[in-house]
Design an enzyme around this catalytic site. Structure first.
Site, PDB file in Angstrom:
ATOM      1  N   LYS A 199       1.043  -1.675  -0.104  1.00 55.96           N
ATOM      2  CA  LYS A 199      -0.024   0.251   0.026  1.00 55.96           C
ATOM      3  C   LYS A 199       0.990   1.319   0.274  1.00 55.96           C
ATOM      4  O   LYS A 199       2.155   0.893   0.736  1.00 55.96           O
ATOM      5  CB  LYS A 199      -0.717  -0.414   1.419  1.00 55.96           C
ATOM      6  CG  LYS A 199      -1.739   1.299   1.323  1.00 55.96           C
ATOM      7  CD  LYS A 199      -2.867   1.084   2.673  1.00 55.96           C
ATOM      8  CE  LYS A 199      -3.812   2.473   2.657  1.00 55.96           C
ATOM      9  NZ  LYS A 199      -4.512   1.927   3.950  1.00 55.96           N
ATOM     10  N   LYS A 252      -2.236  -1.004  -3.380  1.00 58.09           N
ATOM     11  CA  LYS A 252      -2.984  -0.583  -3.894  1.00 58.09           C
ATOM     12  C   LYS A 252      -2.222   0.857  -3.696  1.00 58.09           C
ATOM     13  O   LYS A 252      -1.037   1.051  -3.641  1.00 58.09           O
ATOM     14  CB  LYS A 252      -3.833  -0.004  -2.380  1.00 58.09           C
ATOM     15  CG  LYS A 252      -4.988   1.067  -1.889  1.00 58.09           C
ATOM     16  CD  LYS A 252      -5.451   1.025  -0.425  1.00 58.09           C
ATOM     17  CE  LYS A 252      -5.864   2.085  -0.609  1.00 58.09           C
ATOM     18  NZ  LYS A 252      -6.185   2.676   0.929  1.00 58.09           N
TER      19      LYS A 252
HETATM   20  C1  PBG Z   1      -6.907   4.152   5.741  1.00 58.20           C
HETATM   21  C2  PBG Z   1      -7.756   2.898   4.755  1.00 58.20           C
HETATM   22  C3  PBG Z   1      -7.210   4.654   3.327  1.00 58.20           C
HETATM   23  C4  PBG Z   1      -8.213   3.601   2.090  1.00 58.20           C
HETATM   24  C5  PBG Z   1      -8.693   2.428   2.260  1.00 58.20           C
HETATM   25  N1  PBG Z   1      -8.421   2.268   4.040  1.00 58.20           N
HETATM   26  C6  PBG Z   1      -7.098   5.600   3.885  1.00 58.20           C
HETATM   27  C7  PBG Z   1      -5.631   5.945   3.633  1.00 58.20           C
HETATM   28  O1  PBG Z   1      -4.912   4.960   4.043  1.00 58.20           O
HETATM   29  O2  PBG Z   1      -5.272   7.209   3.903  1.00 58.20           O
HETATM   30  C8  PBG Z   1      -8.219   4.369   0.614  1.00 58.20           C
HETATM   31  C9  PBG Z   1      -9.492   3.602  -0.337  1.00 58.20           C
HETATM   32  C10 PBG Z   1      -9.510   4.623  -1.006  1.00 58.20           C
HETATM   33  O3  PBG Z   1      -9.259   5.774  -1.610  1.00 58.20           O
HETATM   34  O4  PBG Z   1     -10.104   4.358  -1.777  1.00 58.20           O
HETATM   35  N2  PBG Z   1      -5.981   2.749   6.493  1.00 58.20           N
END
Ligand code: PBG
Length: 326
Positions: A199, A252
């Protein structure tokens, strides 16, 4: 001119579908659902047209709407009634995700995945317990090891509520191992973990942070989420999660990181998921609103490309719209 090779021969309407290498199916899609404990009515999310935060009482209706399109899997995000420094509303039995999960699993056959993170629950908006001095601008922000036991508690509380799969998204070292151990000790050895394994610290999460009210109050997430410059490091991250027992490996965001999706597909023998994030959704909507792009066509092409790059599963805000037309 030698034209024995004519790729166009296989592009007539009759043969095109027979030689298509990639297909999209509703069974590949996971729809995100936002449940909000602070509201009694559905709240539209301006930067994510078509999406809303729904009150707990409407979680079942929301999931039934999704299932009508053929999508059976959902991932739940919660906005709690209150936040504190520890994020303690994340693991309580009457928490927003726990209540919604109980309702949905009692009333529907949807496959319920829960996101495991602290950023929606902490008053500082970071994805874990803070290190001493973090608020004053110390270099690190999240205390990695102190966060592990909290994630374990959240995962067990979600499983107790009926979650069928859990998805840790905090990029905390050791999170998959800690959660696996916690679930196994509590008798949930059958609950799989979909790890947000690679991520990135991405600017494409903007609309989500509005939707889930999870923006950091200070600093950013670059000390725990990955540097967008790195692809080899993704292999290391993913390998660690595999060792710790991750069942599904997620990359992601999706579209700007298709090289990483394809790398994880090649290197690891596990199902690969890609998260087509909020910013990817918002930008196509914004362009379509201006009349510059055909929304349905670009959404379909985006998801097909994510699949072609190697994803088996796609988490996407387009799930309902696209499943509809498949
Ligand atoms: C929580 C989380 C996030 C997303 C999914 N789980 C936000 C982040 O890490 O700031 C992002 C999902 C999206 O942008 O659609 N940690």
């Amino acid at each position: 001119m030698d034209l024995t090779q004519r790729p166009r021969r296989l592009r007539s309407d009759g043969i095109r579908p027979l030689v298509s290498e990639t297909t999209l199916d509703a069974s590949n899609l996971i729809a995100p659902v936002f449940v909000d404990a602070t509201t009694e009515t559905r709240q539209p999310i301006p930067s994510m047209p078509g999406h809303e935060r729904v009150p707990v009482a409407e979680a079942v209706d929301r999931v039934e709407e999704i299932r009508e399109t053929g999508v059976e899997a959902i991932i739940l995000f919660g906005v709690p009634e209150s936040k504190d420094a520890e994020g303690s509303r994340a693991w309580v039995e009457d928490g927003v995700v726990q209540r919604a999960t109980r309702g949905i699993t009692d009333a529907t056959d949807a496959y319920v995945i829960t996101d495991i993170c602290l950023c929606e629950y902490t008053d500082h908006g970071h994805c874990g317990a803070l290190e001493a001095g973090a608020r004053e601008g110390a270099i690190q922000t999240v205390d990695n090891d102190a966060t592990l036991s909290l994630l374990e508690r959240i995962a067990v509380s979600h499983a107790e509520a009926g979650a069928e799969m859990v998805a840790p998204s905090g990029m905390i070292d050791g999170m998959v191992g800690a959660i696996r151990e916690g679930l196994d000790d509590a008798g949930y050895e059958q609950v799989p973990i979909m790890s947000y394994a690679a991520k990135y610290e991405s600017a494409f999460y903007g609309p989500f942070r509005d939707a889930a009210d999870g923006a950091p109050a200070f600093g950013d997430r670059r000390h725990y989420q990955m540097d967008p410059a790195n692809a080899r490091e993704a292999s290391r991250e993913v390998a660690l999660d595999v060792e710790q027992g991750a069942d599904v490996l997620m990359v992601k965001p999706a579209l700007p990181y298709l090289d990483v999706v394809s790398r994880v597909r090649r290197e690891f023998d596990r199902p690969v998921a890609a998260y087509n994030v909020s910013g990817e959704y918002a930008m196509l909507h914004a362009a379509a609103e201006k009349g510059w792009l055909d929304l349905e066509a670009v959404a379909h092409e985006s998801l097909l490309s994510i699949k072609r790059a190697g994803a088996d599963l796609i988490l996407t805000y387009f799930a309902e719209d696209i499943a509809h037309r498949l």
